[in-house]
Design a protein around this motif. Structure first.
Motif, PDB file in Angstrom:
ATOM      1  N   THR A 138       0.849  -1.199   0.000  1.00  0.00           N
ATOM      2  CA  THR A 138       0.000   0.000   0.000  1.00  0.00           C
ATOM      3  C   THR A 138       0.881   1.245   0.000  1.00  0.00           C
ATOM      4  OG1 THR A 138      -1.687  -1.189   1.241  1.00  0.00           O
ATOM      5  CG2 THR A 138      -1.849   1.221   1.183  1.00  0.00           C
ATOM      6  N   CYS A 139       0.677   2.114  -1.006  1.00  0.00           N
ATOM      7  CA  CYS A 139       1.418   3.389  -1.124  1.00  0.00           C
ATOM      8  C   CYS A 139       0.428   4.526  -0.898  1.00  0.00           C
ATOM      9  CB  CYS A 139       2.068   3.521  -2.485  1.00  0.00           C
ATOM     10  SG  CYS A 139       3.253   2.214  -2.858  1.00  0.00           S
ATOM     11  N   THR A 140       0.678   5.363   0.118  1.00  0.00           N
ATOM     12  CA  THR A 140      -0.259   6.428   0.490  1.00  0.00           C
ATOM     13  C   THR A 140       0.460   7.777   0.439  1.00  0.00           C
ATOM     14  OG1 THR A 140      -1.385   4.885   1.973  1.00  0.00           O
ATOM     15  CG2 THR A 140      -1.859   7.247   2.252  1.00  0.00           C
ATOM     16  N   LEU A 141      -0.162   8.775  -0.238  1.00  0.00           N
ATOM     17  CA  LEU A 141       0.353  10.146  -0.319  1.00  0.00           C
ATOM     18  C   LEU A 141      -0.515  11.047   0.550  1.00  0.00           C
ATOM     19  CD1 LEU A 141       1.058  10.490  -4.160  1.00  0.00           C
ATOM     20  CD2 LEU A 141       2.720  10.111  -2.341  1.00  0.00           C
ATOM     21  N   THR A 142       0.114  11.753   1.479  1.00  0.00           N
ATOM     22  CA  THR A 142      -0.616  12.677   2.365  1.00  0.00           C
ATOM     23  C   THR A 142       0.174  13.972   2.518  1.00  0.00           C
ATOM     24  OG1 THR A 142       0.430  11.692   4.321  1.00  0.00           O
ATOM     25  CG2 THR A 142      -1.720  10.814   3.660  1.00  0.00           C
ATOM     26  N   ARG A 143      -0.555  15.047   2.879  1.00  0.00           N
ATOM     27  CA  ARG A 143       0.061  16.362   3.161  1.00  0.00           C
ATOM     28  C   ARG A 143       0.046  16.585   4.665  1.00  0.00           C
ATOM     29  NH1 ARG A 143       0.514  21.488   0.519  1.00  0.00           N
ATOM     30  NH2 ARG A 143      -0.370  20.550  -1.362  1.00  0.00           N
ATOM     31  N   GLN A 144       1.146  17.081   5.188  1.00  0.00           N
ATOM     32  CA  GLN A 144       1.269  17.331   6.621  1.00  0.00           C
ATOM     33  C   GLN A 144       1.754  18.764   6.851  1.00  0.00           C
ATOM     34  OE1 GLN A 144       4.654  15.798   8.960  1.00  0.00           O
ATOM     35  NE2 GLN A 144       3.127  14.687  10.191  1.00  0.00           N
ATOM     36  N   VAL A 145       1.076  19.485   7.726  1.00  0.00           N
ATOM     37  CA  VAL A 145       1.491  20.844   8.119  1.00  0.00           C
ATOM     38  C   VAL A 145       2.059  20.765   9.519  1.00  0.00           C
ATOM     39  CG1 VAL A 145       0.770  23.218   8.507  1.00  0.00           C
ATOM     40  CG2 VAL A 145      -0.275  21.882   6.660  1.00  0.00           C
ATOM     41  N   ARG A 146       3.319  21.141   9.670  1.00  0.00           N
ATOM     42  CA  ARG A 146       4.006  20.993  10.947  1.00  0.00           C
ATOM     43  C   ARG A 146       3.788  22.224  11.832  1.00  0.00           C
ATOM     44  NH1 ARG A 146       9.674  17.812   9.529  1.00  0.00           N
ATOM     45  NH2 ARG A 146       8.644  15.992   8.568  1.00  0.00           N
ATOM     46  N   ALA A 147       4.312  22.147  13.032  1.00  0.00           N
ATOM     47  CA  ALA A 147       4.088  23.216  14.018  1.00  0.00           C
ATOM     48  C   ALA A 147       4.661  24.555  13.567  1.00  0.00           C
ATOM     49  CB  ALA A 147       4.691  22.807  15.363  1.00  0.00           C
ATOM     50  N   ASP A 148       5.748  24.541  12.789  1.00  0.00           N
ATOM     51  CA  ASP A 148       6.344  25.798  12.327  1.00  0.00           C
ATOM     52  C   ASP A 148       5.648  26.369  11.106  1.00  0.00           C
ATOM     53  OD1 ASP A 148       7.082  23.927  10.478  1.00  0.00           O
ATOM     54  OD2 ASP A 148       9.249  24.300  10.609  1.00  0.00           O
ATOM     55  N   GLY A 149       4.554  25.721  10.658  1.00  0.00           N
ATOM     56  CA  GLY A 149       3.806  26.215   9.514  1.00  0.00           C
ATOM     57  C   GLY A 149       4.270  25.686   8.176  1.00  0.00           C
ATOM     58  N   SER A 150       5.336  24.901   8.126  1.00  0.00           N
ATOM     59  CA  SER A 150       5.834  24.365   6.858  1.00  0.00           C
ATOM     60  C   SER A 150       4.994  23.167   6.424  1.00  0.00           C
ATOM     61  CB  SER A 150       7.303  23.957   6.995  1.00  0.00           C
ATOM     62  OG  SER A 150       7.445  22.964   7.987  1.00  0.00           O
ATOM     63  N   ALA A 151       4.830  23.017   5.107  1.00  0.00           N
ATOM     64  CA  ALA A 151       4.044  21.913   4.535  1.00  0.00           C
ATOM     65  C   ALA A 151       4.984  20.841   3.999  1.00  0.00           C
ATOM     66  CB  ALA A 151       3.136  22.433   3.430  1.00  0.00           C
ATOM     67  N   TRP A 152       4.660  19.597   4.276  1.00  0.00           N
ATOM     68  CA  TRP A 152       5.478  18.465   3.849  1.00  0.00           C
ATOM     69  C   TRP A 152       4.593  17.462   3.118  1.00  0.00           C
ATOM     70  CZ3 TRP A 152      10.754  17.326   5.287  1.00  0.00           C
ATOM     71  CH2 TRP A 152      11.388  18.368   5.968  1.00  0.00           C
ATOM     72  N   GLY A 153       5.191  16.820   2.110  1.00  0.00           N
ATOM     73  CA  GLY A 153       4.529  15.728   1.408  1.00  0.00           C
ATOM     74  C   GLY A 153       5.058  14.389   1.902  1.00  0.00           C
ATOM     75  N   LEU A 154       4.160  13.484   2.296  1.00  0.00           N
ATOM     76  CA  LEU A 154       4.555  12.193   2.860  1.00  0.00           C
ATOM     77  C   LEU A 154       4.128  11.075   1.917  1.00  0.00           C
ATOM     78  CD1 LEU A 154       4.683  14.097   5.353  1.00  0.00           C
ATOM     79  CD2 LEU A 154       3.895  12.169   6.734  1.00  0.00           C
ATOM     80  N   CYS A 155       5.073  10.180   1.647  1.00  0.00           N
ATOM     81  CA  CYS A 155       4.781   8.973   0.859  1.00  0.00           C
ATOM     82  C   CYS A 155       5.037   7.763   1.768  1.00  0.00           C
ATOM     83  CB  CYS A 155       5.640   8.923  -0.395  1.00  0.00           C
ATOM     84  SG  CYS A 155       5.353   7.442  -1.395  1.00  0.00           S
ATOM     85  N   THR A 156       3.976   7.058   2.132  1.00  0.00           N
ATOM     86  CA  THR A 156       4.079   5.905   3.031  1.00  0.00           C
ATOM     87  C   THR A 156       3.944   4.618   2.218  1.00  0.00           C
ATOM     88  OG1 THR A 156       3.105   7.207   4.814  1.00  0.00           O
ATOM     89  CG2 THR A 156       3.125   4.803   5.079  1.00  0.00           C
ATOM     90  N   ILE A 157       4.940   3.730   2.354  1.00  0.00           N
ATOM     91  CA  ILE A 157       4.963   2.465   1.613  1.00  0.00           C
ATOM     92  C   ILE A 157       4.947   1.333   2.645  1.00  0.00           C
ATOM     93  CG2 ILE A 157       6.230   1.038  -0.027  1.00  0.00           C
ATOM     94  CD1 ILE A 157       7.508   3.679  -1.042  1.00  0.00           C
ATOM     95  N   ALA A 158       3.826   0.594   2.721  1.00  0.00           N
ATOM     96  CA  ALA A 158       3.646  -0.477   3.713  1.00  0.00           C
ATOM     97  C   ALA A 158       3.504  -1.822   3.004  1.00  0.00           C
ATOM     98  CB  ALA A 158       2.413  -0.192   4.575  1.00  0.00           C
ATOM     99  N   ASP A 159       4.256  -2.826   3.487  1.00  0.00           N
ATOM    100  CA  ASP A 159       4.153  -4.173   2.906  1.00  0.00           C
ATOM    101  C   ASP A 159       3.626  -5.146   3.950  1.00  0.00           C
ATOM    102  OD1 ASP A 159       6.276  -5.148   4.554  1.00  0.00           O
ATOM    103  OD2 ASP A 159       7.754  -4.340   3.127  1.00  0.00           O
ATOM    104  N   GLN A 160       3.432  -6.378   3.545  1.00  0.00           N
ATOM    105  CA  GLN A 160       2.954  -7.444   4.426  1.00  0.00           C
ATOM    106  C   GLN A 160       4.008  -8.531   4.549  1.00  0.00           C
ATOM    107  OE1 GLN A 160      -0.692  -8.529   2.456  1.00  0.00           O
ATOM    108  NE2 GLN A 160      -1.858  -6.840   3.418  1.00  0.00           N
TER     109      GLN A 160
END
Length: 750
Positions: A660-682
């Protein structure tokens, strides 16, 4: 200096100018400086003494005459005979300074009157009017009628010394009365109008005395009566007759420094009138001008438009005053007293200097107290004693500030010497003012020893050349930001030269800081790395590719299948090892060309590249999230990093599982935006020991927990390197038997 102190100093400048001007006006009006003016006048007069006159002759009733002709007063017949003798010499005029105010023997008086009438032009003295008891001037005492009627004119012959007893001037004309000597001089110069007093200036005039007494020609009256004086000596001269004998004639000090008889003073007066060298006292406007103009110039020179040292300005103004006074006296015969002007300069100069020092002392004290209150990185220097007020307190504060500055200089020099890199501090023109020990050692080996305060930065930079072009290092830099250049001394010595502008507290440019970083070892290591990469990319790959080519083309009966399979396996493994090492080297040392790339597009590209492997194991790859996320990166490296993580998931997952490959946006405490790509296997997951070292080179696994796989162990090391160089983060969550989840986080472009 602060605006308040400047305004205060400007106000005091005007007040001092006004006060000094009032002082000059008062001193000019009341002649307080008369003694100084007289001393200056006397000195100047001796410099411009006229030549001995040839138009005036004194006939002196001296001690010799008294001895030869008898005691004084003489019989008027002797005077008649003396006048006849003088007339025989044909003089221009006779001034007979002997009083005949009381009648005598009528016959003798008539004889004297006849001699006087025959000797015209001849002038006799009178007793000038003197104030009476009631304050009303009494009538003048004139010569007896026969004598008065026979004379060409009657005048007063008084001599009026100044307050210090020195005779400097004579009143030539006062109303209808004239000085006896003025009448004689006028008769000598204007025979047609011997009694015209209008030709004479009214009021006192300064007498142009000679450099010393006794230089006027003079003869004894007894010698004239005895016929011992040739007539030629009397011809065309103004003859002055008067008493100089002891007890008869008065004597007065003069500006020449000598004592003269009244008759000799009158001779100087007559000579000045005839030669038109009488000295005129200047009027009030001229005297005020001489006093005020240099004062204004001095204050301007000391104040708003100061261009020279204060002492020089003062000396120039005083010198100009003296020069003007001397020039007017010696050239134009005009006396401008300089005393008031010099007094104004002498008062304004120290007064303005005192007020300047007072304001500067106040300003310095404020600034020093402010400096004393500022935090310091060094221990404070204790004030001398307990002085807190006045000039002594300011001196104590200044002493502490100087000591603090010296300690700071020592501290900076020590810290500079502790820097391992050669560091130079240059002023704005490029002169080296400080250099640490490493810099002295480096440039001594270059043959350019550093002399602080004398060595130029450009001379030191000329010892190296820019890498590639071979051009000299530009100094000063064309841009105002810090600049770095890669330079080399020779083929074995390379340096990074960094130059940064040095600014003052107010932001103004003050100089440069130059640092030499020795990168010779890193350049050598880079050459070795390039050689290894060249070895791997060409020298190792080429033989392995040739081995595989031989296996593909060789007849089946020439190589046994088992041996052929083993050879192929090792050749392919060697190629994968070389390729992984090369890719890792590119990730570590390649100069990235960053561009806008979309994280989801790179994920799809990585999945597509691995579709054959996932299909072979019937592994389904599922993606979630369709939000567009732009990042700045090198597309090929980021795509390969995603591919390595997904490839590991495929490699270590059982057949028929899901990734499973998941793309999400995260806004951190300092206000910066980050793109996250999570790759999970079994897959089988990893234990804690392997998880701690999975980003190290050649770390492989989990061989004991999952299916047997082949690899070089450089994939995750490559991924970690790419993420770090893109200012990103990679993290991992895993447990044995529960699969592994990798999260790759990259900053999103604003």
């Amino acid at each position: 200096m602060s605006l308040g102190h400047q305004l205060k100093l400007r106000t005091q400048w005007w007040l001092i100018l006004l006060a000094a001007s009032v002082l000059v006006i008062v001193l000019t009006a009341d002649r307080t400086m008369l003694r100084l003016d007289n001393a200056f006048y006397d000195r100047l007069l001796q410099l411009g003494a006229p030549a001995p006159g040839q138009s005036v002759l004194m006939v002196e009733i001296d001690d010799e005459s008294i001895a030869r002709l008898g005691r004084w007063p003489w019989n008027r017949g002797i005077h008649a005979a003396l006048i006849d003798r003088i007339k025989a010499g044909q003089p221009r005029a006779i001034a007979y300074d002997v009083l005949f105010t009381e009648p005598g023997d009528p016959a003798v008086d008539a004889l004297l009157a006849g001699s006087i009438a025959a000797a015209r032009p001849i002038f006799l003295p009178m007793v000038p009017p003197a104030p009476g008891l009631s304050g009303v001037a009494a009538a003048p005492v004139l010569p007896i009628a026969p004598v008065r009627q026979a004379a060409s004119g009657i005048g007063y012959a008084t001599i009026d010394p100044d307050a210090d007893g020195v005779v400097r001037s004579a009143t030539v004309a006062a109303g209808p009365a004239q000085h006896l000597m003025a009448l004689a001089a006028l008769a000598a110069t204007s025979p047609a109008r011997p009694a015209d007093h209008l030709a004479m200036p009214v009021g006192a005039r300064l007498i142009p005395f000679g450099a010393g007494g006794g230089h006027w020609p003079g003869v004894s009256a007894a010698a004239v009566l005895a016929g011992q004086v040739p007539p030629e000596l009397l011809r065309d001269r103004v003859v002055l007759v008067g008493a100089t004998a002891t007890g008869l004639g008065s004597r007065y000090p003069t500006p020449t420094g000598s004592v003269m008889s009244g008759l000799e003073i009158e001779a100087n007066l007559v000579n000045g009138l005839i030669s038109r060298t009488m000295i005129r006292p200047a009027g009030m406007p001229a005297r005020l001008g001489l006093g005020l103009l240099p004062l204004v110039v001095l204050m301007i020179g000391l104040g708003p438009w100061r261009r020279m040292p204060a002492m020089v300005v003062f000396a120039l103004c005083a010198g100009v005053v003296v020069a003007i006074a001397a020039l007017c006296l010696l050239v134009w015969r005009l006396w401008l007293p300089p005393g008031a002007a010099l007094a104004g300069l002498a008062v304004a100069y120290p007064l303005w200097g005192w007020r300047q020092l007072a304001v500067i002392e106040q300003f310095m004290r404020v600034q020093l107290l402010r400096l004393e209150q500022e935090p310091s990185i060094l221990p404070r220097v204790a004030l001398v004693g307990a002085v807190k007020h006045g000039v002594a307190g300011t001196i104590a504060l200044l002493h502490a500030a100087i000591a603090r500055n010296r300690e700071m200089q020592h501290f900076v020099a020590d810290r500079l010497d502790q820097l391992p890199d050669a560091t130079l501090v240059a002023d704005l023109p490029g002169r080296i003012v400080m250099a640490n020990a490493a810099a002295h050692r480096l440039f001594t080996t270059f043959g350019h020893p550093i002399i602080p305060g004398a060595t130029q930065a450009q001379a030191l930079l000329s010892a190296v050349r820019l890498v590639g072009s071979g051009n000299p290092v530009p100094f000063p830099p064309e841009v105002e930001e810090p600049a770095t250049h890669e330079v080399q001394r020779d083929q074995a010595h390379f340096y990074l030269v960094g130059m940064a502008p040095q600014t003052q507290a107010d932001g103004q440019r003050a100089g440069w800081i130059i640092r030499f970083v020795d990168i010779s070892e890193s350049k050598a290591a880079q050459r070795q790395r390039d050689d290894v990469v060249q070895l791997l990319t060409h020298d190792m790959r080429s033989p392995q590719a040739s081995i595989l080519a031989v296996l593909e083309t060789a007849p089946a009966d020439r190589i046994a299948p088992v041996e052929a399979s083993a050879i192929r396996h090792y050749a392919e493994r060697t190629l994968r090892l070389a390729d992984g090492f090369v890719q890792l080297a590119r990730a570590e040392y390649l100069e990235y060309t960053l561009e806008e790339v979309e994280l989801g597009d790179m994920l799809i590209d990585a999945i597509d590249d691995l579709w054959p492997q996932s299909r072979a194991k019937a592994i389904e790859i599922v993606t979630h999230g369709d939000e567009q996320m732009l990042v700045m990166g090198e597309r090929s490296l980021l795509t390969r990093a995603l591919g390595n993580v997904i490839g590991n998931a495929i490699k270590y997952s059982p057949d028929g599982t899901t990734i499973t490959c998941t793309l999400t946006r995260q806004v951190r405490a300092d206000g910066s935006a980050w793109g996250l790509c999570t790759i999970a296997d079994q897959g089988c997951g990893m234990d804690e020991d392997l998880r701690a070292r999975m980003f190290e080179r050649f770390a492989r696994g989990p061989v004991g927990l999952g299916p047997k796989t082949s690899g070089a162990g450089l994939g995750l090391s490559f991924v970690h390197t790419v993420m770090v160089r893109h200012h990103g983060v990679i993290s991992c969550e895993t447990e044995p038997g529960k699969g592994t989840t990798f999260t790759l986080a990259l900053p999103i472009k604003d």
